[in-house]
Enzyme design. Structure first.
Site, PDB file in Angstrom:
ATOM      1  N   ASN A  10      46.208  45.235  39.799  1.00 47.22           N
ATOM      2  CA  ASN A  10      46.979  44.612  38.723  1.00 47.22           C
ATOM      3  C   ASN A  10      46.156  44.815  37.446  1.00 47.22           C
ATOM      4  OD1 ASN A  10      48.029  42.679  36.922  1.00 47.22           O
ATOM      5  ND2 ASN A  10      47.180  40.937  38.068  1.00 47.22           N
ATOM      6  N   LYS A  12      46.696  43.493  34.588  1.00 46.55           N
ATOM      7  CA  LYS A  12      46.779  42.303  33.720  1.00 46.55           C
ATOM      8  C   LYS A  12      47.183  42.720  32.290  1.00 46.55           C
ATOM      9  CE  LYS A  12      43.554  39.986  36.695  1.00 46.55           C
ATOM     10  NZ  LYS A  12      42.657  38.881  36.909  1.00 46.55           N
ATOM     11  N   HIS A  98      51.214  35.433  40.519  1.00 46.93           N
ATOM     12  CA  HIS A  98      49.769  35.620  40.336  1.00 46.93           C
ATOM     13  C   HIS A  98      49.182  34.318  39.793  1.00 46.93           C
ATOM     14  CE1 HIS A  98      46.000  36.796  38.410  1.00 46.93           C
ATOM     15  NE2 HIS A  98      45.952  37.736  39.349  1.00 46.93           N
ATOM     16  N   GLU A 100      47.362  33.612  37.411  1.00 45.55           N
ATOM     17  CA  GLU A 100      47.467  33.393  35.966  1.00 45.55           C
ATOM     18  C   GLU A 100      48.891  32.993  35.559  1.00 45.55           C
ATOM     19  OE1 GLU A 100      45.629  37.146  35.061  1.00 45.55           O
ATOM     20  OE2 GLU A 100      43.806  36.359  35.966  1.00 45.55           O
ATOM     21  N   GLU A 170      44.838  35.315  47.082  1.00 43.79           N
ATOM     22  CA  GLU A 170      43.907  35.388  45.962  1.00 43.79           C
ATOM     23  C   GLU A 170      43.446  33.972  45.624  1.00 43.79           C
ATOM     24  OE1 GLU A 170      44.527  39.293  43.721  1.00 43.79           O
ATOM     25  OE2 GLU A 170      45.798  37.808  42.769  1.00 43.79           O
ATOM     26  N   GLY A 176      38.652  36.927  38.635  1.00 44.62           N
ATOM     27  CA  GLY A 176      38.269  37.134  37.243  1.00 44.62           C
ATOM     28  C   GLY A 176      36.780  37.051  36.963  1.00 44.62           C
ATOM     29  N   SER A 216      37.749  39.203  42.831  1.00 44.13           N
ATOM     30  CA  SER A 216      36.400  39.759  42.714  1.00 44.13           C
ATOM     31  C   SER A 216      36.041  40.762  43.817  1.00 44.13           C
ATOM     32  CB  SER A 216      35.347  38.643  42.645  1.00 44.13           C
ATOM     33  OG  SER A 216      35.498  37.898  41.464  1.00 44.13           O
TER      34      SER A 216
HETATM   35  P1  PGA Z   1      39.560  40.493  39.877  1.00 41.14           P
HETATM   36  O1  PGA Z   1      41.109  40.184  39.724  1.00 41.14           O
HETATM   37  O2  PGA Z   1      39.399  41.545  40.949  1.00 41.14           O
HETATM   38  O3  PGA Z   1      39.155  41.015  38.526  1.00 41.14           O
HETATM   39  O4  PGA Z   1      38.879  39.217  40.244  1.00 41.14           O
HETATM   40  C1  PGA Z   1      41.887  39.986  40.868  1.00 41.14           C
HETATM   41  C2  PGA Z   1      43.298  39.621  40.497  1.00 41.14           C
HETATM   42  O5  PGA Z   1      43.506  38.834  39.573  1.00 41.14           O
HETATM   43  O6  PGA Z   1      44.246  40.095  41.146  1.00 41.14           O
END
Ligand code: PGA
Length: 261
Positions: A10, A12, A98, A100, A170, A176, A216
């Protein structure tokens, strides 16, 4: 025949049209020798890039997804994007819920459910993201949280559509720049919980629903996550946004996934 392996990212609210097209073209080129009959490679860039992105690479190489979608086909929903608009561009996947979207934009499980049903009804693959917050984890509510998100989020899904349903686990605390990656044991345990809930909802047909880990994922932990029995793929943010880096993770993990029963 080994199971399909799912590896995707993704993007973002990063990468505009030019950067997305360059990234996809490079990733498609770097991975062109990998037979897609065992690998589903997918990228979910921002809405405004989708049309150019679709023209830049064929979906036989990289499936494309949208990061969100409104459930209605049209209407008085300023700022929203409808399933028909995404069908017109030729998008394959709709990412729903997601962290967010849930925690920054305030979406709830009932919103995600309407999006899941609409995505499936319009022929898309629906990628529903679930995961507990740190507070829920500390209160020992992770399993209940996942169960609630799945039971509400998938309510009313017809068994005939579950071949197009994907789940991403997740954990919010793992996502993040400030995220702490989940240990492989913890991630696998929660994938098993998710698979149990899916089995309760759909019976043995649920075996075919892939459950991907995200939060991560990086070049150091990708291989050990890939080894875990209940993890069917990786859904990566930051570590996949450079085509060379993502290609390395793909090449390191794909054979590990393939070898699993
Ligand atoms: P990240 O993001 O790998 O940068 O932690 C994962 C995600 O939000 O799908």
């Amino acid at each position: 025949m080994s199971k399909m392996v799912y590896l995707g990212s993704n993007l973002k609210m990063y990468k505009g049209v030019k950067d997305t097209v360059e990234f996809l073209t490079r990733l498609s080129d770097l991975t062109k020798d990998i037979d897609r009959s065992g690998l589903t490679l997918f990228i979910i860039p921002s809405y405004v890039t989708l049309e150019s992105a679709r023209k830049a690479v064929p979906n036989a190489s990289i499936l494309l997804g949208a990061q969100n979608m409104h459930w209605e086909e049209e209407g008085q929903f300023t700022g929203e994007i409808s399933p028909r608009m995404l069908q017109e561009i030729g998008i394959d996947i709709i990412e729903i819920g997601h962290s967010e979207r849930r925690h920054v934009m305030g979406e709830n499980d009932f919103d995600e459910n309407k999006k899941v049903l609409s995505a499936l009804n319009h022929g898309f693959k629906a990628l529903l993201c679930v995961g507990e917050t740190l507070q829920q984890k500390e209160l020992d509510l992770s399993d209940e949280t996942l169960s609630t998100q799945l039971k509400i989020g998938l309510s009313g899904v017809d068994k005939k559509d579950i071949g197009r349903l994907w789940i991403a686990y997740e954990p919010v605390w793992a996502i993040g720049v400030n995220g702490i990656p989940a240990s492989k044991e913890y991630a696998d345990e929660k994938h098993a919980v998710i698979k149990d809930v899916l089995c309760g909802l759909f019976g043995s047909d649920a075996d075919g629903i892939p459950v991907l880990y995200g939060g991560s994922v990086n070049p150091q932990n990708a291989e050990e996550l890939a080894e875990m029995p209940n993890i069917d793929g990786l859904f990566i943010g930051r570590s996949a946004w450079d085509a060379e880096g993502f290609n390395k993770i793909i090449r390191a993990t794909y054979p590990i996934f393939q070898k699993k029963p």
